[in-house]
Design an enzyme around this catalytic site. Sequence first.
Site, PDB file in Angstrom:
ATOM      1  N   ASP A  92      31.413 -22.191 -45.083  1.00 35.56           N
ATOM      2  CA  ASP A  92      30.667 -22.924 -44.062  1.00 35.56           C
ATOM      3  C   ASP A  92      30.724 -24.427 -44.365  1.00 35.56           C
ATOM      4  O   ASP A  92      31.185 -24.855 -45.433  1.00 35.56           O
ATOM      5  CB  ASP A  92      29.220 -22.435 -44.059  1.00 35.56           C
ATOM      6  CG  ASP A  92      28.473 -22.782 -42.781  1.00 35.56           C
ATOM      7  OD1 ASP A  92      29.121 -23.066 -41.760  1.00 35.56           O
ATOM      8  OD2 ASP A  92      27.230 -22.776 -42.822  1.00 35.56           O
TER       9      ASP A  92
ATOM     10  N   GLU B  81      33.913 -28.689 -42.088  1.00 38.92           N
ATOM     11  CA  GLU B  81      34.618 -29.574 -41.148  1.00 38.92           C
ATOM     12  C   GLU B  81      35.304 -30.758 -41.845  1.00 38.92           C
ATOM     13  O   GLU B  81      36.354 -31.174 -41.327  1.00 38.92           O
ATOM     14  CB  GLU B  81      33.641 -30.074 -40.080  1.00 38.92           C
ATOM     15  CG  GLU B  81      33.113 -28.997 -39.150  1.00 38.92           C
ATOM     16  CD  GLU B  81      32.106 -28.083 -39.825  1.00 38.92           C
ATOM     17  OE1 GLU B  81      32.058 -26.896 -39.457  1.00 38.92           O
ATOM     18  OE2 GLU B  81      31.383 -28.542 -40.726  1.00 38.92           O
TER      19      GLU B  81
ATOM     20  N   ASP C  30      27.389 -22.752 -34.359  1.00 37.54           N
ATOM     21  CA  ASP C  30      25.937 -22.657 -34.164  1.00 37.54           C
ATOM     22  C   ASP C  30      25.588 -22.670 -32.681  1.00 37.54           C
ATOM     23  O   ASP C  30      25.229 -23.703 -32.105  1.00 37.54           O
ATOM     24  CB  ASP C  30      25.244 -23.812 -34.889  1.00 37.54           C
ATOM     25  CG  ASP C  30      25.410 -23.713 -36.392  1.00 37.54           C
ATOM     26  OD1 ASP C  30      25.820 -22.650 -36.880  1.00 37.54           O
ATOM     27  OD2 ASP C  30      25.140 -24.716 -37.092  1.00 37.54           O
TER      28      ASP C  30
END
Length: 818
Positions: A407, A410, A485
Site C-alpha cells: 500500500d 504511489e 479508497d
Amino acid sequence: MIGRAWLLLAFLTTAAHSQWHSAPDVDVTSASGNAGATLKAGSAVLTIRVLADDLIRVRFQSEPSDAPDRSWAVQKSDWPVPAVQMEDTPSSLVVTTAEMTLVVGKKPLRLTFRDRTGGVIASDDPSRGMSWNGAEVRVWKSMPPGERYYGFGEKSGNLQKRDAAMTMWNSDIPAYSAATDPLYHSIPFFYGIRAGKAYGIFFDNTARSFFDMGKESRESYSFGAEGGELNYYFFYGPAPKKVLSRFAELVGRMPLPPRWALGYQQCRWSYPTEARVREIARGFRSRRIPCDVIYLDIDYMDGYRVFTWNPRSFPDPARLIRDLATDGFKVAVIVDPGIKVDSSYAVYRSGLEGHDFVRNADGTVYRGAVWPGVCAFPDFTSAAARTWWGDQFAGLVASGVRGFWNDMNEPSVFDVPSKTIDLTALHDGGGLGTTHATNHNIYGMEMVRGTYEGIRRLLPNERPFILTRASYAGGERYSAAWTGDNVASWEHLAMSIPMCLNMSVSGQPFVGADIGGFIGHPSGELFARWLQLGVFTPLMRAHSVINEKNKEPWEYGNVFTDINRETISLRYRLLPYIYTVMAEASSTGIPAMRPMVFEFPEEAPFAETDDEFMFGSDLLVAPVVTEGDSGRNVELPRGTWYDFWSGVPLEGGKSVTVEAPISRIPVFARAGSVIPTQQTVQYTGEAPISPLTLYAFPPRPGTESTSPYYEDDGSSFKYATGEYYRRSFHQTLDGRERKLRMDAVEGSYVLPPRSILLRFMGCPTPPSAVRIGARKLERVDHLPGVGGTSGWTYDVEEKSVLVVFPDSREAIQVLVRL
C-alpha cells in the site's frame, strides 16, 4: 464582437501551438536490420521496428541521444524476424507486413497505418504529427468520427473515453469521484475501436504523461509526456482480444494465482488485536459464511514500523496464524514503503548501511512523513535494494503470513504539497542515475517486484499472492490490483464496473474494488448488491476505513446475512469456472472481466455499455447498481442466451427486462456453454472438487460449441512443467439428440477419484435414452455419489437431465435422446 472573440481565440490557439516543433521533412532514410528503418528529419530521429506482423514499434527522438534503449514494462525483446517488404521513395517509406502497412510520409514526416485492403487504421494529424516542446514530447493523430477509446488503466468515470483528457501520474486520492484524475495506477495503453475493428497503442514512457482523446479538438487526439522519448507500440487486431493478447506477450502476463486468493477476502482498517481477529474468524465459521483470507492493516505493526508486530496486540503471531490455518484461513498483512527513521530500528539501519534508500540531489537520504512519522523510502529501481527489501519478509513468512498487501506506494508522502517524493530526488534507475520525475510511475510496480521476488526466494514452491495499490504497465507480472479508497455509495458501485473493466483490458486481469466501499457505511441493500458484483470480479475483497461501523457480511440483519451467505457460497460453487478463466488470463492475457464491446465489437449497442460485462467467454453478468431496483434491462448479444438461474432461453440481439430480486444478480449463459461448478465449501482447501458439476446449456442446432476446463493443485508451480488437468467440452444438438463430448485429459495432474454430474439444461421432457459411449444408462430416483456407478434422472422443475458417472482421463461422450 463575435469576430473579435474568434480572432482572439485563434491567436491564443496559434500561440499555444507555436511552442511545439513539429517534425520537419525527412533528410535521410536507412535500413535498420531486416525489419526496421531509421529516418532523420533535421535534428530529429525516427526509428521504426517491426516486431510482428501486427506489431510495430515507433521511437521518435527530437535529437540524437546515447541513452540506453530500456523499458521497465517490456519483457519480450527477442522476436522472430517477420517477413517485411520495404519500399523507399522520395516521398515515403512503405513498410508492409502480412497484416498491415505503415506508410511513413517524408514531406512532412507523418505516419499512417493501413490494413491489408488499404483502409486507414490510424494516422498522424496532418497539421502536427510528432512534435516536441523543450523536454516535452507529443504526437497528434487524426480522430475519425465514430471511433471510441478504451483502456488507459485505472480511470474513474465511464468505460469509453472519447472526449476525455487524462493524466498518468500515480496519485493517492481517497474518496475520488467520476471526474477525479489521475488515480493510483498508470497504464498508458489504449484501444481505438471503429466499425468493429480495433487497434492498440502502448506509450512506453514512465514520466508524467497525458492523453487528450478529443477534448482539445474534435478532429484529433494526442498523447505525450513531460520528458523522455515519444516511444510507442502500435498493435493491430482487428479483434480487441488479439490486440490484448499481443500486448500481454510484450509486457508479460499474470502468473496463475493460488486458488485460495480467488476465495472471499475480508479486510478492515483495522482488526487491531489478536482477540478481534479470532472473533472475526469465528464469525465466518459459526455462520457458515465461506472465507479464505483475513487481512491485518497497519495497526498490527509496532508503531507502524513495517516488518514488525505490535507485541501487546499480537503477542504470538505465529500461534495465531497457525490456529487460523487450522480453520482454513490465510492471513494477509499490509506493508508500506515508508521506513521509519529510527536508529534503534533494524530495518532502517540495514537499509541505511546498504545505501538502499532514495537520496536527495546532495546525496543525503530523502525523508518524508507517512504513518510512522519521518521515513526513508527504499529505491526500488535498484536491484540491490529490491533484494534487500525482499529479504525483509523472512520474519513475516516464518510467522505464517501468506498474503502481502503493498500500500501507499504511489508513493504517498503526507507533509509536502505534491503528496509524493521530491521530483529531483535521485534513484539508481537501473544503473542510469535518474530522478523521481522519471521513476514515480514505476515506484509501486518495482516495490511489488521486490516483494514478489523476495517471496519466491523464501517460498519457492508456493505461488505468492501480492496486492498493490499503485503500478505501471506490466505490473500484473507481480501482483493483483484494486481500485483504491472508494466510497460506500451507489455511484461508486456502478463506477467500479468500468474501472475494473478498463484495468482488465489494460493488461491487469486480477483486479477488484473494495466491496461495500472503503469510506462510509453502506446500507444492507448496497452491501448485498456490491457483494453480488464481487462474485464476478477476480479479486473479491471487502474493506472498511477506520472508525466506521462494522461491515462484515452478517452486520446488516438476519435477512441480509442469509442473502450474503448465499452470494459468497455462489462464488465458491463457481470456483472451477473462475479458476479456468483465470488460467486463460495467465496463458493468453485475455482477462476474466471483459467489456461487452471487447467480446462483441461488431455489435453497435455495446460501444458504451458499462453496466454489464462478460465474465469469461460464457457468462454475461448484469449487476443491479440502482437503489431499490428489483429488475433491470439487459442488452443481450445476438444468439441465444439462457437465464443462469431458471434455464429459460432468451433470444439476443435486443434488450430484455429481467427480474432481479435482492437475493440474486442477473446472469446469463451463452448457448452451448458448459459451466463447471463444485460443491459449496467454507474455504477453497476444505475438500477436493466432488462432484465436478457441469451445467451444459443447449447449443444452437447444427453447430458445435466448445468450452474449456482447467484444474491443477492450486498452489505450486508444477503446472508450468505439465502437472495440470485440462480438457475441452464439445456440444452438438441434432434434432432431438444432445451430445456432449469430453476430450481426453491433457497434462499429468492426477485427481483423487470423483464423479462428474452433468446437467443438460433446457430439456422440456424426460429423455427416452441416455448413453455414455455405447452403454445405456438406467434411470434412478436418487443419483449415486462418488464411486464407480452411473445413472441419470430428470429434474421436472429445472427441466434438466442429470447424468452422473465417474471422472476419467479418457475421452467420454454422453448422448441424451429426447
